[in-house]
Design an enzyme around this catalytic site. Structure first.
Site, PDB file in Angstrom:
ATOM      1  N   GLY A  20       0.817  -1.216   0.000  1.00  0.00           N
ATOM      2  CA  GLY A  20       0.000   0.000   0.000  1.00  0.00           C
ATOM      3  C   GLY A  20       0.851   1.265   0.000  1.00  0.00           C
ATOM      4  O   GLY A  20       2.082   1.208   0.036  1.00  0.00           O
ATOM      5  N   CYS A 159      -4.076  11.194   9.274  1.00  0.00           N
ATOM      6  CA  CYS A 159      -3.437  12.300   8.558  1.00  0.00           C
ATOM      7  C   CYS A 159      -4.162  13.631   8.789  1.00  0.00           C
ATOM      8  O   CYS A 159      -3.532  14.627   9.183  1.00  0.00           O
ATOM      9  CB  CYS A 159      -3.301  11.976   7.080  1.00  0.00           C
ATOM     10  SG  CYS A 159      -4.804  11.338   6.313  1.00  0.00           S
TER      11      CYS A 159
HETATM   12  N1  LIG Z   1      -2.781   7.039   2.906  1.00  0.00           N
HETATM   13  C1  LIG Z   1      -2.552   7.923   3.894  1.00  0.00           C
HETATM   14  O1  LIG Z   1      -2.239   9.109   3.651  1.00  0.00           O
HETATM   15  C2  LIG Z   1      -2.673   7.501   5.343  1.00  0.00           C
HETATM   16  C3  LIG Z   1      -2.298   8.405   6.333  1.00  0.00           C
HETATM   17  C4  LIG Z   1      -2.400   8.029   7.677  1.00  0.00           C
HETATM   18  C5  LIG Z   1      -2.860   6.764   8.006  1.00  0.00           C
HETATM   19  N2  LIG Z   1      -3.222   5.900   7.022  1.00  0.00           N
HETATM   20  C6  LIG Z   1      -3.686   4.567   7.427  1.00  0.00           C
HETATM   21  O2  LIG Z   1      -2.653   3.623   7.118  1.00  0.00           O
HETATM   22  C7  LIG Z   1      -3.233   2.372   6.763  1.00  0.00           C
HETATM   23  C8  LIG Z   1      -2.720   1.974   5.377  1.00  0.00           C
HETATM   24  O3  LIG Z   1      -3.151   2.974   4.458  1.00  0.00           O
HETATM   25  P1  LIG Z   1      -2.745   2.970   2.914  1.00  0.00           P
HETATM   26  O4  LIG Z   1      -3.128   4.293   2.402  1.00  0.00           O
HETATM   27  O5  LIG Z   1      -1.363   2.488   2.736  1.00  0.00           O
HETATM   28  O6  LIG Z   1      -3.764   1.861   2.365  1.00  0.00           O
HETATM   29  P2  LIG Z   1      -3.608   0.991   1.044  1.00  0.00           P
HETATM   30  O7  LIG Z   1      -2.799   1.713   0.045  1.00  0.00           O
HETATM   31  O8  LIG Z   1      -4.983   0.571   0.677  1.00  0.00           O
HETATM   32  O9  LIG Z   1      -2.782  -0.299   1.524  1.00  0.00           O
HETATM   33  C9  LIG Z   1      -3.257  -1.218   2.467  1.00  0.00           C
HETATM   34  C10 LIG Z   1      -2.569  -2.561   2.221  1.00  0.00           C
HETATM   35  O10 LIG Z   1      -3.041  -3.509   3.193  1.00  0.00           O
HETATM   36  C11 LIG Z   1      -3.119  -4.796   2.595  1.00  0.00           C
HETATM   37  N3  LIG Z   1      -4.393  -5.401   3.039  1.00  0.00           N
HETATM   38  C12 LIG Z   1      -5.632  -4.982   2.745  1.00  0.00           C
HETATM   39  N4  LIG Z   1      -6.536  -5.760   3.395  1.00  0.00           N
HETATM   40  C13 LIG Z   1      -5.825  -6.646   4.113  1.00  0.00           C
HETATM   41  C14 LIG Z   1      -6.176  -7.723   4.967  1.00  0.00           C
HETATM   42  N5  LIG Z   1      -7.457  -7.995   5.255  1.00  0.00           N
HETATM   43  N6  LIG Z   1      -5.182  -8.455   5.564  1.00  0.00           N
HETATM   44  C15 LIG Z   1      -3.890  -8.186   5.294  1.00  0.00           C
HETATM   45  N7  LIG Z   1      -3.506  -7.192   4.459  1.00  0.00           N
HETATM   46  C16 LIG Z   1      -4.464  -6.432   3.884  1.00  0.00           C
HETATM   47  C17 LIG Z   1      -3.131  -4.617   1.083  1.00  0.00           C
HETATM   48  O11 LIG Z   1      -2.029  -5.312   0.571  1.00  0.00           O
HETATM   49  P3  LIG Z   1      -2.111  -6.724  -0.191  1.00  0.00           P
HETATM   50  O12 LIG Z   1      -3.517  -6.928  -0.691  1.00  0.00           O
HETATM   51  O13 LIG Z   1      -1.121  -6.583  -1.276  1.00  0.00           O
HETATM   52  O14 LIG Z   1      -1.724  -7.716   0.837  1.00  0.00           O
HETATM   53  C18 LIG Z   1      -2.928  -3.126   0.869  1.00  0.00           C
HETATM   54  O15 LIG Z   1      -1.888  -2.851  -0.036  1.00  0.00           O
HETATM   55  C19 LIG Z   1      -4.759   2.572   6.820  1.00  0.00           C
HETATM   56  O16 LIG Z   1      -5.248   2.144   8.048  1.00  0.00           O
HETATM   57  C20 LIG Z   1      -4.902   4.086   6.674  1.00  0.00           C
HETATM   58  O17 LIG Z   1      -6.104   4.575   7.232  1.00  0.00           O
HETATM   59  C21 LIG Z   1      -3.133   6.236   5.703  1.00  0.00           C
END
Ligand SMILES: NC(=O)c1ccc[n+]([C@@H]2O[C@H](COP(=O)([O-])OP(=O)(O)OC[C@H]3O[C@@H](n4cnc5c(N)ncnc54)[C@H](OP(=O)(O)O)[C@@H]3O)[C@@H](O)[C@H]2O)c1
Length: 357
Positions: A20, A159
């Site tokens: 992600g 964020c």
């Molecule tokens: N994006 C931001 O700016 C931001 C900022 C602060 C906090 N966050 C938080 O950080 C976390 C990650 O965000 P992100 O933006 O990186 O999300 P993302 O791009 O959607 O990535 C999440 C990753 O988790 C894996 N995943 C999804 N469902 C899963 C499951 N049931 N079991 C195991 N792995 C699973 C997936 O990888 P695979 O399918 O390849 O395994 C996916 O690539 C979230 O909780 C988000 O709210 C994000």
């Protein structure tokens, strides 16, 4: 490869959900960390692929490949595990992980709120681990440095929450005319992760300013929780979030209803943040960037803070700008980890932003 070898590294780390956006950013920042060896980067959907295929910024810098190990398998072979998973997912793994003794840094919201009763309302699930909520420290170093130093479990702030808390907290020692603070958030597309849905298609997203969450945004209770921690005041946050035409970056514009003046407000900011290295107070009235602007923090671990005093309405308009994936996620996670392990707090985090972007 520029990546340092494992020989002199003290700590082994695993990143779960490394495919992600936040996982990718953790990889980018940790890859040259003085003390960290990245042992595992997991992805179910990209098993055995080079991480640089999905995160091309890492091309030529690492030979690491995605593993499909479970969080428990990763935990058995690392010192610290980062969970970069969607909210509602970490909570399925954490109760077992804590039994292993591994240090946990969770990027999701699953352990940010101290009050379990908030979870059904704001996240749509019952939180059945109130004891664990108390063991997690909110990973905002500028507010919780001493607790983080002694923590095993970190819940990294959201964020929009980060930008809001950083830019509102210093002003709460004033006598407020209202306990409601309005927050307008403008968020780049990476803020909603790498998952695909129709609303993210280029022709839908480009040139649009979309009020995607005008009311009841999930970060509301964590902002209120932390502002209460800072001020002991019961603040109500009226948050409206918009997606804007950027990939990275957040700007929050908050209205805090109080009577004050510029000199007093600057002194509050200086008092509150002292010499914090990740916080910049923006005060150059001749600059093109006289107020915080995401454009000037992209790629860095800085939060920029500024304000304007509105004497007509008697409100402070305060601004916070961050890179949502760094100071709004991976940067605070790594800063917290550095504190937990007594490393240099800013190891791998001191870099200027990219400019212009
Ligand atoms: N994006 C931001 O700016 C931001 C900022 C602060 C906090 N966050 C938080 O950080 C976390 C990650 O965000 P992100 O933006 O990186 O999300 P993302 O791009 O959607 O990535 C999440 C990753 O988790 C894996 N995943 C999804 N469902 C899963 C499951 N049931 N079991 C195991 N792995 C699973 C997936 O990888 P695979 O399918 O390849 O395994 C996916 O690539 C979230 O909780 C988000 O709210 C994000």
């Amino acid at each position: 490869m520029l990546e340092r070898t494992g020989e002199n590294k003290l700590i082994k780390a695993g990143i779960v959900g490394a495919s992600g956006y936040v996982g990718g950013e953790l990889l980018r920042l940790l890859i040259n960390h003085e003390n960290i060896e990245i042992k595992y980067a997991t992805s179910k959907s990209h098993k055995n692929e080079k991480v640089s295929r999905l995160h091309p910024d890492l091309y030529g810098l690492t030979d690491l490949r995605f593993s499909d190990k479970t969080p428990m398998e990763v935990a058995s072979d690392v010192d610290v595990i980062f969970l970069a998973l969607p909210h509602g997912t970490s909570i399925k793994y954490v109760p077992d992980l804590v039994e292993t003794g591994v240090n946990i840094i969770d990027m999701s919201a699953d352990f940010r709120l101290k009050n379990p009763e908030k979870y059904p309302e704001w996240y749509g699930f019952e939180h059945n681990y109130p004891d664990l909520l108390n063991k997690f420290v909110y990973g905002m170093p500028e507010l919780h440095r001493n607790e983080i130093k002694n923590a095993k479990y970190i819940a990294t702030p959201g964020c929009i929450a980060s930008s809001s808390i950083y830019s509102i907290a210093p002003f709460l020692s004033l006598s407020l005319d209202s306990n409601i603070i309005n927050v307008d958030a403008k968020v780049g597309s990476s803020g909603s992760g790498s998952g695909l849905d129709e609303s993210k298609v280029f022709s839908e997203r480009f040139n649009s300013i979309r009020a995607y969450k005008p009311v009841h945004h999930r970060h509301t209770p964590e902002i209120e929780q932390e502002l209460k921690y800072v001020s002991n005041k019961d603040i109500k946050i009226a948050l409206s979030a918009h997606s804007v035409n950027m990939v990275r970056g957040i700007l929050t514009t908050s209205s805090i209803y109080a009577v004050s003046d510029e000199i007093k407000l600057w002194s509050l900011l200086r008092e509150f943040y002292g010499n914090e290295r990740s916080v910049r107070l923006i005060m150059d009235k001749k600059s093109n960037y006289r107020y915080p602007d995401p454009k000037t923090v992209i790629g860095s671990n800085f939060v920029d803070i500024g304000f304007a005093m509105d004497n007509y309405i008697k409100r402070i308009v305060s601004f916070g700008a961050i890179d949502n994936m760094i100071k709004g996620a991976s940067g605070n996670a790594i800063q917290s980890m550095n504190l937990m392990y007594k490393f240099n707090e800013y190891e791998s985090l001191i870099m200027p932003s990219l400019f212009p972007v």
